[in-house]
Every structure is written in structure tokens, then in C-alpha cells.
Design a protein around this motif. Structure first.
Motif, short mmCIF file in Angstrom:
data_model
loop_
_atom_site.label_atom_id
_atom_site.label_comp_id
_atom_site.label_asym_id
_atom_site.label_seq_id
_atom_site.Cartn_x
_atom_site.Cartn_y
_atom_site.Cartn_z
N SER B 87 -3.65 17.19 8.75
CA SER B 87 -2.26 17.50 8.47
C SER B 87 -1.51 16.44 9.60
N ALA B 88 -0.34 15.82 8.68
CA ALA B 88 0.31 14.73 9.29
C ALA B 88 1.13 14.27 8.20
N VAL B 89 2.22 13.51 8.66
CA VAL B 89 3.13 12.66 7.62
C VAL B 89 2.37 11.31 7.26
N TYR B 90 2.32 11.06 6.06
CA TYR B 90 1.65 9.87 5.74
C TYR B 90 2.68 8.90 5.01
N PHE B 91 2.85 7.54 5.63
CA PHE B 91 3.72 6.87 5.08
C PHE B 91 3.01 5.67 4.43
N CYS B 92 3.88 5.08 3.60
CA CYS B 92 3.31 3.95 2.97
C CYS B 92 4.53 2.92 3.10
N ALA B 93 4.07 1.73 3.55
CA ALA B 93 5.02 0.66 3.62
C ALA B 93 4.89 -0.65 3.04
N SER B 94 5.85 -1.76 2.58
CA SER B 94 5.48 -2.84 2.03
C SER B 94 6.35 -3.88 2.67
N SER B 95 5.92 -4.90 2.65
CA SER B 95 6.56 -6.19 3.30
C SER B 95 6.21 -7.43 2.30
N LEU B 96 7.17 -8.53 2.44
CA LEU B 96 6.83 -9.61 1.72
C LEU B 96 5.95 -10.74 2.85
N GLY B 97 4.73 -10.73 2.55
CA GLY B 97 3.95 -11.43 3.28
C GLY B 97 3.69 -10.60 4.69
N LEU B 98 2.86 -11.39 5.60
CA LEU B 98 2.65 -10.69 6.72
C LEU B 98 3.31 -11.34 7.75
N GLN B 99 3.89 -12.43 7.58
CA GLN B 99 4.80 -13.33 8.62
C GLN B 99 6.22 -12.90 8.56
N GLY B 100 7.14 -13.62 9.32
CA GLY B 100 8.41 -13.34 9.19
C GLY B 100 8.97 -12.23 9.78
N GLY B 101 10.31 -12.16 9.70
CA GLY B 101 11.08 -11.23 10.83
C GLY B 101 11.69 -9.98 9.92
N SER B 102 11.31 -9.82 8.56
CA SER B 102 11.94 -8.88 7.73
C SER B 102 11.48 -7.52 7.85
N GLY B 103 10.11 -7.29 8.57
CA GLY B 103 9.46 -6.09 8.94
C GLY B 103 9.23 -5.62 7.77
N TYR B 104 8.59 -4.22 7.75
CA TYR B 104 8.22 -3.63 6.77
C TYR B 104 9.35 -2.42 6.27
N THR B 105 9.12 -2.13 4.95
CA THR B 105 10.04 -1.05 4.44
C THR B 105 9.14 0.13 4.09
N PHE B 106 9.48 1.02 4.56
CA PHE B 106 8.71 2.32 4.72
C PHE B 106 9.39 3.44 3.47
N GLY B 107 8.35 4.02 2.94
CA GLY B 107 8.49 4.94 1.75
C GLY B 107 9.00 6.44 2.73
N SER B 108 9.44 7.32 1.87
CA SER B 108 10.05 8.72 2.61
C SER B 108 8.81 9.22 3.08
N GLY B 109 7.57 9.08 2.92
CA GLY B 109 6.50 9.64 3.38
C GLY B 109 5.95 11.00 2.43
N THR B 110 4.75 11.40 2.66
CA THR B 110 4.08 12.69 2.32
C THR B 110 3.64 13.41 3.36
N ARG B 111 4.47 14.62 3.59
CA ARG B 111 4.06 15.72 4.41
C ARG B 111 3.00 16.25 3.95
N LEU B 112 1.71 16.28 4.54
CA LEU B 112 0.52 17.05 4.20
C LEU B 112 -0.02 17.94 5.11
N THR B 113 0.00 19.05 4.63
CA THR B 113 -0.61 20.46 5.29
C THR B 113 -2.02 20.96 4.56
N VAL B 114 -2.95 21.02 5.63
CA VAL B 114 -4.23 21.38 5.03
C VAL B 114 -4.28 22.54 5.75
N VAL B 115 -4.60 23.87 5.07
CA VAL B 115 -4.71 25.10 5.60
C VAL B 115 -6.13 25.93 5.73
#
Lengths: 112, 115
Positions: B87-115
Motif C-alpha cells: 500500500s503506497a502511492v505509485y508515481f510514474c515520471a518521464s524526462s527527455l533523456g537522463l542528463q540536463g536540468g529539466s528534471g522529471y515530470t511526474f504523473g498524478s500517481g496511483t494510490r494503492l490500498t491492499v486490504v
């Protein structure tokens, strides 16, 4: 490995200047990033430093000293909407694969 | 641009069930990252891809977790079987390559609850 340390929380008065510190230990340093995350939302990119010195971006500034493994995020004219968690993240190049490792974040609370 | 799109936003499942989280990166971004966020451990990198190829999966907690990126516009993270400690929030993020200073853009996330 990497160690990234930042205070768990801070409190500031609205309108104040707030400085959030981050210290890190890593090999192959290749950039330091600051992100902001509001409750229930995704982290959003604020700033990036790879060379020593101050980078200014509107109300946000970020400073880096690579020799000291130290950075800070400066928030000017602090507002209620800045009540969020500030995340420090370090990128490790070479064998580190250029991936970002995040600190646990500093939760900023604003007092009126 | 629509940004990084994740689905579902919320998922509640019973222990032992299979869970599949989905991510569509920003068009043109060639690096994709899966993170997990909990109160105790913060944001942890699980796996990342560059040009659809998995580069580092050392953060994947155990064999119950798997991730794929069949093409440049889609990735999945699967947990089978799921456990309450997932159980956690799972985020996906993407970027243009692995270098540079633009950072990652994150999605809104999936909040997973396992009961």
C-alpha cells in the motif's frame, strides 16, 4: 550509496523569507534538484543546480556548494499556497545511472 | 501536452490479487521512471527505462514486482500477488533523456490500498 538529509518540517510566517537546507553525500555528483509537493498531488520541479552558486527563478532561489555537499532552497514572500513539502533530490552520474534519489522532504507550514 | 498520465488514480484490492498500474509518458520523452511513496520511506525509485529498455531495477522490492515498457508511449507496473505492505502511492515520471536540468515530470500517481 547516497545520503540526503533535510529537516522534517519547518514553520514560517506569511511574507517571510524561508530557507530549507539539504545536505548530501554521494559519489559521481551530477546535479541537485528541488521539487515541491502539495498534499495529495505529484511533485513538481522547482529548480536545478549543477555548478556552485545561486540560481534564481522568480520567488524561488536555490544555492549549491559541491565541496560542502550542501544546498538550500530560498522562498521569498512566503504565502499560504507554499504550505507544501519541499524535496531535495540528487542525481548521480556514471555508475549511478543518472537517476534521481530523493530526500524524505521538508514539510513547510505557514502561520498567518 | 497532457502530461504524464497514470491509471487508475485509486485502486483498492484484496491481498493476493494481481494489480496492474499503467503509465503514458509525455510524447517525446525517452526516459521513464516508477517511484513508490510512503510516509515512512518517502519517494523510492523502483525501476527506470531509457528508450524502452530497463536500465536499473535494483529498487524493485522483490519478485512480486515486475515492469514492462513495450513501446515509447506505455509502461506497466505489476504486483502479483499483492500484499498489505505494498500500500503506497505509485508515481510514474518521464524526462527527455537522463542528463540536463529539466528534471522529471511526474504523473498524478496511483494510490494503492491492499486490504
Amino acid at each position: 550509496g547516497q545520503n540526503i538529509d533535510q529537516p522534517t518540517e519547518m514553520t514560517a510566517t506569511e511574507g517571510a523569507i524561508v530557507q530549507i537546507n539539504c545536505t548530501y553525500q554521494t559519489s559521481g555528483f551530477n546535479g541537485l534538484f528541488w521539487y515541491q509537493q502539495h498534499a495529495g498531488e505529484a511533485p513538481t520541479f522547482l529548480s536545478y543546480n549543477v555548478l556552485d552558486g545561486l540560481e534564481e527563478k522568480g520567488r524561488f532561489s536555490s544555492f549549491l556548494s559541491r565541496s560542502k555537499g550542501y544546498s538550500y532552497l530560498l522562498l521569498k514572500e512566503h504565502q499560504m499556497k507554499d504550505s507544501a513539502t519541499s524535496l531535495c533530490a540528487v542525481r548521480r552520474g556514471g555508475g549511478g545511472g543518472n537517476k534521481l534519489t530523493f530526500g524524505t522532504g521538508t514539510q513547510l507550514k505557514v502561520e498567518l | 501536452d497532457a502530461g504524464v498520465i497514470q491509471s487508475p488514480r485509486h485502486e483498492v484490492t484484496e491481498m493476493g490479487q494481481e494489480v496492474t498500474l499503467r503509465c503514458k509518458p509525455i510524447s517525446g520523452h525517452n526516459s521513464l521512471f516508477w517511484y513508490r511513496q510512503t510516509m515512512m520511506r518517502g519517494l523510492e525509485l523502483l525501476i527506470y527505462f531509457n528508450n524502452n529498455v530497463p536500465i536499473d531495477d535494483s529498487g524493485m522490492p522483490e519478485d512480486r514486482f515486475s515492469a514492462k515498457m513495450p513501446n515509447a508511449s506505455f509502461s506497466t507496473l505489476k504486483i502479483q500477488p499483492s500484499e498489505p505492505r505494498d500500500s503506497a502511492v505509485y508515481f510514474c515520471a518521464s524526462s527527455l533523456g537522463l542528463q540536463g536540468g529539466s528534471g522529471y515530470t511526474f504523473g498524478s500517481g496511483t494510490r494503492l490500498t491492499v486490504v
